[in-house]
Design an enzyme around this catalytic site. Sequence first.
Site, mmCIF file in Angstrom:
data_model
loop_
_atom_site.group_PDB
_atom_site.id
_atom_site.type_symbol
_atom_site.label_atom_id
_atom_site.label_comp_id
_atom_site.label_asym_id
_atom_site.label_seq_id
_atom_site.Cartn_x
_atom_site.Cartn_y
_atom_site.Cartn_z
ATOM 1 N N GLU A 49 0.846 -1.189 0.000
ATOM 2 C CA GLU A 49 0.000 0.000 0.000
ATOM 3 C C GLU A 49 0.885 1.243 0.000
ATOM 4 O O GLU A 49 1.797 1.362 0.822
ATOM 5 C CB GLU A 49 -0.905 0.028 1.238
ATOM 6 C CG GLU A 49 -2.043 -0.962 1.180
ATOM 7 C CD GLU A 49 -2.985 -0.812 2.373
ATOM 8 O OE1 GLU A 49 -2.692 -0.001 3.274
ATOM 9 O OE2 GLU A 49 -4.002 -1.513 2.404
ATOM 10 N N ASP A 60 -5.990 8.800 10.110
ATOM 11 C CA ASP A 60 -4.627 8.438 10.467
ATOM 12 C C ASP A 60 -4.222 9.022 11.806
ATOM 13 O O ASP A 60 -4.551 10.170 12.140
ATOM 14 C CB ASP A 60 -3.648 8.927 9.392
ATOM 15 C CG ASP A 60 -3.841 8.189 8.085
ATOM 16 O OD1 ASP A 60 -3.959 6.957 8.137
ATOM 17 O OD2 ASP A 60 -3.894 8.839 7.025
ATOM 18 N N TYR A 174 -10.763 -4.496 3.057
ATOM 19 C CA TYR A 174 -9.885 -4.092 4.150
ATOM 20 C C TYR A 174 -10.736 -3.967 5.414
ATOM 21 O O TYR A 174 -11.551 -3.064 5.538
ATOM 22 C CB TYR A 174 -9.238 -2.751 3.801
ATOM 23 C CG TYR A 174 -8.130 -2.274 4.723
ATOM 24 C CD1 TYR A 174 -8.307 -2.204 6.100
ATOM 25 C CD2 TYR A 174 -6.901 -1.866 4.204
ATOM 26 C CE1 TYR A 174 -7.306 -1.759 6.941
ATOM 27 C CE2 TYR A 174 -5.890 -1.401 5.040
ATOM 28 C CZ TYR A 174 -6.094 -1.346 6.395
ATOM 29 O OH TYR A 174 -5.108 -0.895 7.225
#
Length: 267
Positions: A49, A60, A174
């Site tokens: 990735e 994040d 994911y």
Amino acid sequence: MSRIAEVFSKLKTDGGKGFIPFVTAGDPHLNITGDLLAELAKSGADIIELGVPFSDPMADGPVIQRASERALKQGFGLNEIFEITAKVRTRIDTPLVLFSYFNPLLQYGVERLARAAQQAGIDGILVTDLSPEEAEEFAAEMQSNDVDMIFLAAPTSTDERLRLITAHASGFVYAVSRAGVTGTRETVSREAELLVTRLRKFTDLPVAVGFGISTAQQVAETFRYADAAVVGSAIVAQIEKLASEPNLVEAIGSYVHSLIPSEAKIS
């Protein structure tokens, strides 16, 4: 069959599991990103990735936020990232997944992005803040250019939403191990295994688990129930720590190799 599908098919045939490292493009310097990607492939990555740096990375944690800040100071964009992946594609066969927020991709132009990604050797795109309800046109454009559309699924997702996610996804799904932002954790949440079990009811696609996986032991634990494990913040933290070292690329390769359980390592 896409390159991502081929990797998971081979892993399934061999009884193996996938290891997926994450790095941010341009961190610590754009001119070594290609070498880092090649080193990750050499060190045992099954899929890689590559994060597109963004000024407001909502999903994040602080480690990847700092990586984006370092990269953004260099003033590059998607064109430069595609130039790097096109060059590294001549060196590696490992599938590359572009990991981004929607704004930089929308600014680039969806049709243009799909063509450029395919030409640059990108195999999949994961757009963190693009929901499946709003992704039909985007996903169709990507898939018409042989770029897999990968979606996030969270422990808080309802069964109805998991059904919607898997209906639009290709390549793999994911699974986010826990609610919250990226970052290393001492343990991997039990919620991750429950989420993978729930996803299996709606899709035959491989399921990769990420967010919080940071040790070889946690990778091995994830391999018990998922098809792949994603490690991001722990690797990015090492890049930050070793940024000024002349052997940074090799050191990151060794570190990544150490995260892969011994029974899954390449010979």
